[in-house]
Design an enzyme around this catalytic site. Structure first.
Site, PDB file in Angstrom:
ATOM      1  N   ASP A   1       0.884  -1.157   0.000  1.00  6.71           N
ATOM      2  CA  ASP A   1       0.000   0.000   0.000  1.00  6.71           C
ATOM      3  C   ASP A   1       0.927   1.213   0.000  1.00  6.71           C
ATOM      4  OD1 ASP A   1      -3.168   0.638   1.646  1.00  6.71           O
ATOM      5  OD2 ASP A   1      -2.068   1.754   0.127  1.00  6.71           O
TER       6      ASP A   1
HETATM    7  C1  GLC Z   1      -4.312   4.228  -0.266  1.00 10.24           C
HETATM    8  C2  GLC Z   1      -5.253   3.059  -0.075  1.00 10.24           C
HETATM    9  C3  GLC Z   1      -5.235   2.075  -1.202  1.00 10.24           C
HETATM   10  C4  GLC Z   1      -4.990   2.826  -2.502  1.00 10.24           C
HETATM   11  C5  GLC Z   1      -3.586   3.394  -2.449  1.00 10.24           C
HETATM   12  C6  GLC Z   1      -3.254   4.234  -3.687  1.00 10.24           C
HETATM   13  O1  GLC Z   1      -3.713   4.611   0.913  1.00 10.24           O
HETATM   14  O2  GLC Z   1      -5.171   2.355   1.162  1.00 10.24           O
HETATM   15  O3  GLC Z   1      -6.504   1.402  -1.196  1.00 10.24           O
HETATM   16  O4  GLC Z   1      -5.136   1.944  -3.613  1.00 10.24           O
HETATM   17  O5  GLC Z   1      -3.354   4.167  -1.300  1.00 10.24           O
HETATM   18  O6  GLC Z   1      -4.047   5.379  -3.714  1.00 10.24           O
END
Ligand code: GLC
Length: 715
Positions: free
Chosen positions: A269
């Site tokens: 993430d």
């Molecule tokens: C965020 C989210 C994830 C998302 C990623 C990119 O923090 O937790 O679901 O796809 O970052 O935006």
């Protein structure tokens, strides 16, 4: 000698080797060669520096490209319900000084709304349509679907997920991923694992016993890998049983890669990594976003909350990772495995042979039609006393449309899943359009005027519920209460006109006890996407027969919920003390009466279940539409162990079938029986156990509307 000097010397020494290598046939450029051969050839041509470099991102939403060998970047975009702009936090683009193109696409209903359809074939269409739009916009990989189980009613991202049941989530996620990946766009199942709250999401440590982990929190991820062959898995921010998910070898290597045979790659993430060697050795394959993006974001001094992304940096950059490889802490073989996984996904999805230039069309009539079908199927008729719905035009000459959610299209929840639709229609405008000139439609947003208009109308419809500011990423709700003033508004309106209908945007459980007894009809439309307005009007006027069934339980009060007392955790730890007793597993086993139970959803017609037959390998029954209109039902199949060897939920969903039946039409529904439907997970023995013995098989139209039962002896 400074590291850059070392690298340049190494590159010079490596040059002749590379020249020699170039000379052999460039299999990796041969589109007809098998993927494995292309990967092996390209990997053999990469220097150690190039391999290490590729393990960390190149931009906010792109992996690193390699110009020398012609390796493209993987171009990514959020999210689970449509293509969102990929430029990153606005601060990143502010520096550009040149306004970046706005990205719009079809905004599909939120995950929980898709969950309410109980329709894997529809999810396949949604995934396929989003894949088509990703290609049109030039993206290779979508950061969705999200399949975290709804454990705690107040968790901010419940709206994004498919509900509280692992079997339902597993069947839906397979449909979605197969649909999307069939277009050549990679799906990313997230957030692996146990990201079940937003409170302290970047640091919380989820303590979950192995049985609950395998029976509740992992199945949808396993289905995504084993049944849908998802190309990417996103590690979650949180810790699981003491280890950051992004550096959790039991999760990423033992379970995901060895036990499940995952052949794709694990992406972090965004800024969800912490330690270089542990992350590289646990099985994370690609760290996002790129270090440059993080530096720019930090340089912008964007105001950050505690633990927000600006306070942390990347840990798999070459500067940090190469020394670990040189020291032997991280083996080159581990780096090779990461690159092999990335290249396999890239070759298999045409990134070398059919790059996606973008510039295509989105939100076409066909794509909008899929969003509309999803919204139609997602709407749940929770209550309909005295057949208050559908509206009979002769009895609804004046309709008062009131409330804060009437004149706005609440298409989705807040955060990275939000999509900017090309168009959307508010419920008010959709009702006006549908009502035509013969019916007077009045509107007021708030209390005194709303009650006054309701008093003068034949029917009052209150649009209430949450918004993207209330249900959003990074934030849990304080309570199940509707936003301030809405309970009072509903009570005032129904006092002024007993013929009041409530339409809710609720992506998670909300409290209704203050007025549910006075209001004859309630619809939950969740966050219904860009076509939500017309879909709501269609159900209200009876053009569409509602067929949604809630994938989450609505408790009367938060204290009744299974995680109450063990959410959101203390001292950085949240203890999943309820174990497998999540959602209806809790309410049914502990005999706690919910406001609306898992699987509940009414129709404008009626379905009769008859002729239950149980044999060794299947269960069948006849479902007939015995009511006044065509419509769809969701037949649900639950298993009740009569003499379990361990403490088990009183019943668990092990089958479902959405059936569309014309008036009078009947169909035979069949549920296959296999030992997996009777199994529980023995955490100490680390295996599934199907106790032989007596079980009761149950079929119903919700978890508490069980209509047929029969006994079954598992040999
Ligand atoms: C965020 C989210 C994830 C998302 C990623 C990119 O923090 O937790 O679901 O796809 O970052 O935006």
């Amino acid at each position: 000698m400074n590291p850059i000097r070392v690298l340049s010397v190494l590159a010079a020494l490596a040059a002749p080797i590379m020249i020699a290598q170039e000379s052999k046939k460039e299999t990796y450029r041969d589109a007809k060669a098998p993927v494995e051969a292309r990967v092996a050839d390209l990997l053999s041509r990469m220097t150690l520096e190039e391999k290490v470099d590729m393990v960390s991102g190149g931009g906010w939403m792109e992996s690193k490209a390699n110009a020398r060998l012609g390796i493209p970047a993987i171009k990514m975009a959020d999210g689970p319900v449509g293509v969102r702009n990929w430029y990153g936090p606005s601060a990143l683009t502010m520096r550009a000084n040149s306004p970046l193109p706005t990205v719009t696409s079809t905004a599909f209903p939120a995950g929980v709304a898709l969950g309410a359809t109980w329709d894997p074939d529809l999810l396949h269409e949604v995934g396929k349509t989003i894949g088509q739009e990703a290609i049109a916009l030039g993206r290779d990989m979508m950061l969705g679907p999200g399949v975290n189980i709804v454990r705690a009613p107040l968790a901010g991202r419940n709206f994004e997920m498919y509900g509280e049941d692992p079997f339902l989530s597993s069947k839906l996620v397979v449909g979605y991923i197969k649909g999307m990946q069939g277009t050549g766009v990679m799906a990313t199942v997230k957030h692996f694992a146990a990201n079940n709250q937003e409170y302290q999401r970047q640091t919380i440590d989820a303590h979950i016993d192995q049985r609950a982990l395998h029976e509740i929190y992992l199945p949808a991820f396993r289905a995504a890998v084993v049944d849908a062959h998802v190309w990417s898995v996103m590690s979650a921010y949180n810790k699981l049983n003491g280890h950051w998910c992004a550096e959790n070898p039991r999760l990423l290597t033992e379970t995901l890669k060895k036990e499940w045979g995952f052949k794709g790659f694990v992406v972090s993430d965004w800024l969800g990594t912490h330690n270089t060697a542990p992350t590289a050795n646990a099985g994370l394959d690609l760290e996002m976003p790129g270090a440059e993006s993080i530096k720019r974001l930090r340089a912008m001094n964007v105001p950050q909350g505690p633990g927000d992304i600006g306070q942390r940096g990347a840990v798999l950059t070459p500067e940090l990772l190469m020394p670990e490889v040189k020291s032997g802490e991280v083996k080159e073989a581990a780096i090779d495995d990461k690159i092999r996984r990335l290249l396999t996904a890239m070759f298999a999805n045409g990134l070398f042979d059919h790059p996606k230039p973008g510039g295509g069309q989105v939100d076409t009539p066909e794509q909008r039609a899929v969003a509309r079908k999803a919204a139609d199927e997602a709407i749940v008729l929770l209550k309909n006393a005295g057949d208050a719905l559908p509206l009979m035009t002769e009895k609804a000459r004046t309709i008062a449309v009131v409330g804060p959610n009437a004149n706005v299209a609440r298409t989705g929840g807040g955060g990275s899943s939000s999509v900017k639709p090309n168009h959307s229609v508010s419920p008010l405008d959709a009702i006006r359009e549908r009502a035509g000139s013969a019916i007077q439609v009045t509107f007021a947003e708030a209390m005194p005027q709303a009650a006054e208009l309701a008093g003068k109308a034949d029917v009052a419809i209150v649009f209430a519920g949450d918004s993207a500011e209330v249900e959003r990423e990074g934030h849990d709700r304080e309570s199940m209460d509707l936003p301030a003033g809405q309970d009072d508004l509903i009570q005032a309106v129904v006092k002024a006109n007993k013929n009041t209908i409530v339409v809710l945007n609720a992506g998670a459980p909300v409290g209704m006890d203050r007025w549910i007894g006075q209001v004859p009809a309630v619809l939950n439309v969740w966050f219904p996407g860009e076509e939500g307005g017309p879909a709501i009007a269609g159900v209200l006027f009876g053009d569409t027969n509602p067929s949604g069934h809630t994938p989450i339980t609505f408790p009367h009060r938060i204290e009744d919920s299974p995680s109450f007392g063990n959410y959101p955790g203390t001292d950085g730890v949240v203890n999943y003390a309820e174990g497998v007793y999540v959602g209806y597993r809790h309410y049914d086993t502990k005999n706690v009466e919910p406001l609306f139970c898992f699987g509940h959803g009414l129709s404008y017609t009626r379905f009769e279940y008859k002729d239950l037959k149980i044999s060794a390998h299947k269960t069948t029954l006849t479902v007939r539409n015995v009511g006044p209109r065509d419509g769809a039902d969701v037949v649900q199949f639950y298993v009740h162990p009569l003499k379990p060897s361990v403490d088990r939920p009183v019943q668990e969903l092990k089958g479902f079938r959405r059936t569309y039946l014309r008036r009078g039409e009947a169909v035979t529904v069949e549920f296959p029986l296999d030992s997996s439907m009777f199994s529980w997970y023995d955490g100490s023995a680390k295996k599934w156990v199907a106790d032989p013995g007596a079980y009761e098989l149950r079929v119903g139209s919700s978890s508490r509307d069980i209509r047929l039962k029969g006994n079954y002896e598992l040999k």
